[in-house]
Design an enzyme around this catalytic site. Sequence first.
Site, PDB file in Angstrom:
ATOM      1  N   GLU A  97      10.469  -5.660  -6.255  1.00 31.41           N
ATOM      2  CA  GLU A  97       9.122  -5.585  -6.829  1.00 31.41           C
ATOM      3  C   GLU A  97       9.027  -6.233  -8.200  1.00 31.41           C
ATOM      4  O   GLU A  97       8.078  -6.947  -8.479  1.00 31.41           O
ATOM      5  CB  GLU A  97       8.695  -4.112  -6.979  1.00 31.41           C
ATOM      6  CG  GLU A  97       8.272  -3.441  -5.700  1.00 31.41           C
ATOM      7  CD  GLU A  97       7.856  -1.996  -5.942  1.00 31.41           C
ATOM      8  OE1 GLU A  97       6.791  -1.602  -5.487  1.00 31.41           O
ATOM      9  OE2 GLU A  97       8.608  -1.244  -6.605  1.00 31.41           O
ATOM     10  N   GLU A 149      14.872   2.529  -1.621  1.00 32.27           N
ATOM     11  CA  GLU A 149      14.009   2.599  -2.807  1.00 32.27           C
ATOM     12  C   GLU A 149      14.589   1.746  -3.952  1.00 32.27           C
ATOM     13  O   GLU A 149      13.848   1.040  -4.648  1.00 32.27           O
ATOM     14  CB  GLU A 149      13.813   4.060  -3.229  1.00 32.27           C
ATOM     15  CG  GLU A 149      13.016   4.287  -4.496  1.00 32.27           C
ATOM     16  CD  GLU A 149      11.622   3.673  -4.517  1.00 32.27           C
ATOM     17  OE1 GLU A 149      11.111   3.256  -3.474  1.00 32.27           O
ATOM     18  OE2 GLU A 149      11.061   3.585  -5.621  1.00 32.27           O
ATOM     19  N   HIS A 181      26.936  -4.555  11.932  1.00 32.60           N
ATOM     20  CA  HIS A 181      26.138  -4.996  13.090  1.00 32.60           C
ATOM     21  C   HIS A 181      25.167  -6.106  12.717  1.00 32.60           C
ATOM     22  O   HIS A 181      24.080  -6.193  13.276  1.00 32.60           O
ATOM     23  CB  HIS A 181      25.389  -3.792  13.678  1.00 32.60           C
ATOM     24  CG  HIS A 181      26.304  -2.713  14.130  1.00 32.60           C
ATOM     25  ND1 HIS A 181      27.116  -2.844  15.249  1.00 32.60           N
ATOM     26  CD2 HIS A 181      26.601  -1.498  13.602  1.00 32.60           C
ATOM     27  CE1 HIS A 181      27.833  -1.751  15.390  1.00 32.60           C
ATOM     28  NE2 HIS A 181      27.555  -0.917  14.391  1.00 32.60           N
ATOM     29  N   TRP A 204      -8.674  -8.486  -7.334  1.00 32.47           N
ATOM     30  CA  TRP A 204      -7.438  -8.805  -6.613  1.00 32.47           C
ATOM     31  C   TRP A 204      -7.912  -9.447  -5.310  1.00 32.47           C
ATOM     32  O   TRP A 204      -8.516  -8.779  -4.471  1.00 32.47           O
ATOM     33  CB  TRP A 204      -6.654  -7.521  -6.352  1.00 32.47           C
ATOM     34  CG  TRP A 204      -5.252  -7.713  -5.851  1.00 32.47           C
ATOM     35  CD1 TRP A 204      -4.124  -7.880  -6.597  1.00 32.47           C
ATOM     36  CD2 TRP A 204      -4.815  -7.708  -4.497  1.00 32.47           C
ATOM     37  NE1 TRP A 204      -3.015  -7.981  -5.790  1.00 32.47           N
ATOM     38  CE2 TRP A 204      -3.410  -7.881  -4.490  1.00 32.47           C
ATOM     39  CE3 TRP A 204      -5.460  -7.573  -3.269  1.00 32.47           C
ATOM     40  CZ2 TRP A 204      -2.646  -7.916  -3.325  1.00 32.47           C
ATOM     41  CZ3 TRP A 204      -4.703  -7.621  -2.102  1.00 32.47           C
ATOM     42  CH2 TRP A 204      -3.313  -7.787  -2.142  1.00 32.47           C
ATOM     43  N   ASN A 259     -15.607  -3.259  -5.237  1.00 31.95           N
ATOM     44  CA  ASN A 259     -14.246  -3.032  -4.728  1.00 31.95           C
ATOM     45  C   ASN A 259     -14.369  -2.745  -3.244  1.00 31.95           C
ATOM     46  O   ASN A 259     -15.273  -2.023  -2.839  1.00 31.95           O
ATOM     47  CB  ASN A 259     -13.601  -1.796  -5.364  1.00 31.95           C
ATOM     48  CG  ASN A 259     -13.231  -2.014  -6.807  1.00 31.95           C
ATOM     49  OD1 ASN A 259     -13.385  -3.104  -7.339  1.00 31.95           O
ATOM     50  ND2 ASN A 259     -12.742  -0.961  -7.440  1.00 31.95           N
ATOM     51  N   GLY A 260     -13.415  -3.232  -2.455  1.00 29.89           N
ATOM     52  CA  GLY A 260     -13.451  -2.944  -1.020  1.00 29.89           C
ATOM     53  C   GLY A 260     -13.659  -4.216  -0.224  1.00 29.89           C
ATOM     54  O   GLY A 260     -13.581  -5.325  -0.761  1.00 29.89           O
ATOM     55  N   LYS A 311      12.723  -1.446  -5.649  1.00 32.06           N
ATOM     56  CA  LYS A 311      12.436  -1.572  -7.092  1.00 32.06           C
ATOM     57  C   LYS A 311      12.853  -2.950  -7.575  1.00 32.06           C
ATOM     58  O   LYS A 311      12.133  -3.594  -8.322  1.00 32.06           O
ATOM     59  CB  LYS A 311      13.181  -0.502  -7.914  1.00 32.06           C
ATOM     60  CG  LYS A 311      12.629   0.904  -7.845  1.00 32.06           C
ATOM     61  CD  LYS A 311      11.358   1.140  -8.604  1.00 32.06           C
ATOM     62  CE  LYS A 311      10.124   0.936  -7.819  1.00 32.06           C
ATOM     63  NZ  LYS A 311       9.637   1.796  -6.824  1.00 32.06           N
ATOM     64  N   ARG A 335      -3.397  -1.807 -12.267  1.00 36.55           N
ATOM     65  CA  ARG A 335      -3.568  -1.777 -10.823  1.00 36.55           C
ATOM     66  C   ARG A 335      -3.242  -3.123 -10.178  1.00 36.55           C
ATOM     67  O   ARG A 335      -3.048  -3.189  -8.966  1.00 36.55           O
ATOM     68  CB  ARG A 335      -4.991  -1.370 -10.488  1.00 36.55           C
ATOM     69  CG  ARG A 335      -5.351   0.004 -11.013  1.00 36.55           C
ATOM     70  CD  ARG A 335      -6.836   0.226 -10.958  1.00 36.55           C
ATOM     71  NE  ARG A 335      -7.306   0.237  -9.588  1.00 36.55           N
ATOM     72  CZ  ARG A 335      -7.418   1.339  -8.856  1.00 36.55           C
ATOM     73  NH1 ARG A 335      -7.099   2.490  -9.373  1.00 36.55           N
ATOM     74  NH2 ARG A 335      -7.840   1.288  -7.624  1.00 36.55           N
ATOM     75  N   LYS A 368      -1.238  -1.598  -7.854  1.00 39.79           N
ATOM     76  CA  LYS A 368      -0.774  -0.218  -7.983  1.00 39.79           C
ATOM     77  C   LYS A 368      -1.338   0.640  -6.864  1.00 39.79           C
ATOM     78  O   LYS A 368      -0.674   1.522  -6.342  1.00 39.79           O
ATOM     79  CB  LYS A 368      -1.230   0.325  -9.350  1.00 39.79           C
ATOM     80  CG  LYS A 368      -0.819   1.758  -9.637  1.00 39.79           C
ATOM     81  CD  LYS A 368       0.640   1.839  -9.992  1.00 39.79           C
ATOM     82  CE  LYS A 368       1.143   3.234 -10.199  1.00 39.79           C
ATOM     83  NZ  LYS A 368       2.591   3.322  -9.931  1.00 39.79           N
ATOM     84  N   CYS A 417      -8.502  -4.114  -7.227  1.00 39.12           N
ATOM     85  CA  CYS A 417      -9.702  -4.301  -8.041  1.00 39.12           C
ATOM     86  C   CYS A 417     -10.092  -3.061  -8.831  1.00 39.12           C
ATOM     87  O   CYS A 417      -9.788  -1.937  -8.431  1.00 39.12           O
ATOM     88  CB  CYS A 417     -10.870  -4.665  -7.144  1.00 39.12           C
ATOM     89  SG  CYS A 417     -10.554  -6.039  -6.073  1.00 39.12           S
TER      90      CYS A 417
HETATM   91  C1  G6P Z   1       1.453  -0.113  -3.597  1.00 40.12           C
HETATM   92  C2  G6P Z   1       2.247   0.130  -4.865  1.00 40.12           C
HETATM   93  C3  G6P Z   1       3.531   0.896  -4.550  1.00 40.12           C
HETATM   94  C4  G6P Z   1       3.200   2.175  -3.795  1.00 40.12           C
HETATM   95  C5  G6P Z   1       2.385   1.893  -2.533  1.00 40.12           C
HETATM   96  C6  G6P Z   1       1.870   3.170  -1.906  1.00 40.12           C
HETATM   97  O1  G6P Z   1       2.105  -1.027  -2.798  1.00 40.12           O
HETATM   98  O2  G6P Z   1       2.552  -1.095  -5.502  1.00 40.12           O
HETATM   99  O3  G6P Z   1       4.202   1.216  -5.736  1.00 40.12           O
HETATM  100  O4  G6P Z   1       4.386   2.818  -3.438  1.00 40.12           O
HETATM  101  O5  G6P Z   1       1.232   1.111  -2.867  1.00 40.12           O
HETATM  102  O6  G6P Z   1       0.961   3.759  -2.782  1.00 40.12           O
HETATM  103  P1  G6P Z   1       0.638   5.285  -2.861  1.00 40.12           P
HETATM  104  O7  G6P Z   1      -0.333   5.390  -3.995  1.00 40.12           O
HETATM  105  O8  G6P Z   1      -0.006   5.631  -1.539  1.00 40.12           O
HETATM  106  O9  G6P Z   1       1.886   6.034  -3.084  1.00 40.12           O
END
Ligand code: G6P
Length: 615
Positions: free
Chosen positions: A494, A487, A510, A77, A103-104, A491, A27, A610, A2
């Site tokens: 995501e 990672e 395994h 969100w 927010n929250g 990606k 975000r 985000k 949010c």
């Molecule tokens: C969310 C984002 C990710 C990020 C993660 C941790 O899930 O979509 O891209 O890696 O949060 O966020 P931070 O800001 O703590 O790195």
Amino acid sequence: MCGIVGYVGQRDVVSVLLKGLTNLEYRGYDSAGIALQDSGDIKVYKSLGKLINLKNELEQRRAEIKQPIAGIGHIRWATHGSPSLVNAHPHSCTCGKLVVVHNGIIENYKELREELSKKGCEFRSQTDTETIAHLVADEYSKTKNLELAVRNSVKKLQGAYAVCVMHKDVPNLIIGARKHAPMLVGVGEGENFIASDTPAIIEYTKRTIYLEDNEIAVVTKDTVKVTDIEGNVVTKKVETLPWEPMALSKLGYKHFMLKEIHEQPDVIRNVLNGKLYDIDEPIALNEVKLDSEILKKLNKIEIIACGTSLHAALVGKYIIEDFAGISVEVEASSEYIYRKTTTDASTLVIGVSQSGETADTITAIKQAKAKGSHVLIITNRPDSNMARLADSLIPVNAGIEVSVAATKSYIAQVISFYLLAMHLAEIKGSIDKSYLKNLKHELIQLPTKIEEVLSNTTTIQECARKFSSYKNFIYIARGVNLASAFEGALKLKEISYINATGYAAGELKHGPIAMLDETMPVLSILIPGGITYEKVLSNSEEAKARNAKLIALTSSNDKNIDVLFDVVLRIPQVSEILSPAITCVPLQLLAYYIAEFLGKDVDQPRNLAKSVTVE
Ligand code: G6P
């Protein structure tokens, strides 16, 4: 997640709110809304989905919008209640005179809702936020003082909030309050702003006041008053934002993600700047505020993080153990906070976060601090909550990252870990000096090598096209690149929604090998010169024997690789130990081009945020 923006002043309120929300869009959100106050009324406009729908709604109803003097806006969100018009913010009290955005999560909202319903409040949504609207309206009916009503109300709230309130009877005024969720005031001339994050206001002012937990800001166009929860005035520092509005432009790239991938060579130069300038000089990491005698004896580090930052932490673990011989544990913040840990005052706890606002990591850090640990934060946001909790702070200086999928912040975190590991190794005297010199030299060369990768992406694009129809992928690697496999797979998941999993190559036999056939491509990370190359090669042969299509990501020029693998993605020569700082780049590009080829919403993938500011 949010986002909030509020404005009071002479500009076109609708445009300011929409611009602010657009700058927070990255975000992640599912609905949006604004409340506009003119001299006689407050009107609320909401829409589901992207901001364009809200813009269209406002366009259609333009005739009824008079001359607003203040407004608050929100992108939501969903947490409590599905994404729907009725659940979108702003929420109003029963008579509609008071509006809030939030927010929250309010944890005691059910009890409050019950109490307020008994008093005759009519609830329309399933959200926790609506409770705040009714609560403040109820308090206002008793005192006829909006500031006092907000103070009395927030005292009753349990959980996390950044909240903005406007009331029809108190025009030209926005009140903001926060606890465990970020909120700041943007200071202008004859106008003021309020927002949950800086991009919302950067187009208009760089002067900001950050609110702390339990502080309340009373904002008119000419004044900003901040008080504590008891109403005592708090003198606040006006800080200047380091960002330029330019950071929020794609600069000709199709997506922010592609722009941010291409920024990585300069990001590395930025991280190294002032810390590694001469291979004969020690790493200058003055940010680590622990006495060198304590660092010399340090034998336990814990790193806590989420998502992509967790993968940077895994690289960190490998290299700190390798260079400095200190035992390092890495744990997802969400796991760390719900178990009995062995963290104590002699443990150095490192929190890694792009945003500095991830709720689970903040909670984990607070727990570690309560145990007496020194907390070092590695973050891209030195203005964040996490940064403010830090005993030591390493800002990674990647610049604002807009694309939800983290790229340049990851590389900046990884490089920061190299500097930290080298710094610790130098203090402990645990690394061969000429070996270290070579590594430093190579680190300085890295940006140029990454530029080489970025200058020719044809093979990566062809590979993306060839493999975009596959539904499942396996990424394998060993050693320091295991984190790169995790990672790279993350990606792809995501932004393309393709199922991709990273495995330690030795673990293939395994279990995962059972899934292999011609429908399951295997991407292997093979960096020669180290201890894992031959092993990953033979694990890849095993996959080939099960008819899997093979992709190699390698710095090897061995022609046999071209025979064994269906596609070979080549990167420049690099030592294995430093290679995660370059292998991530083609993996980001591969994910990007697959998602782009499939027509996905690359910068704002579905369901993702985000910055995850709730648990
Ligand atoms: C969310 C984002 C990710 C990020 C993660 C941790 O899930 O979509 O891209 O890696 O949060 O966020 P931070 O800001 O703590 O790195």
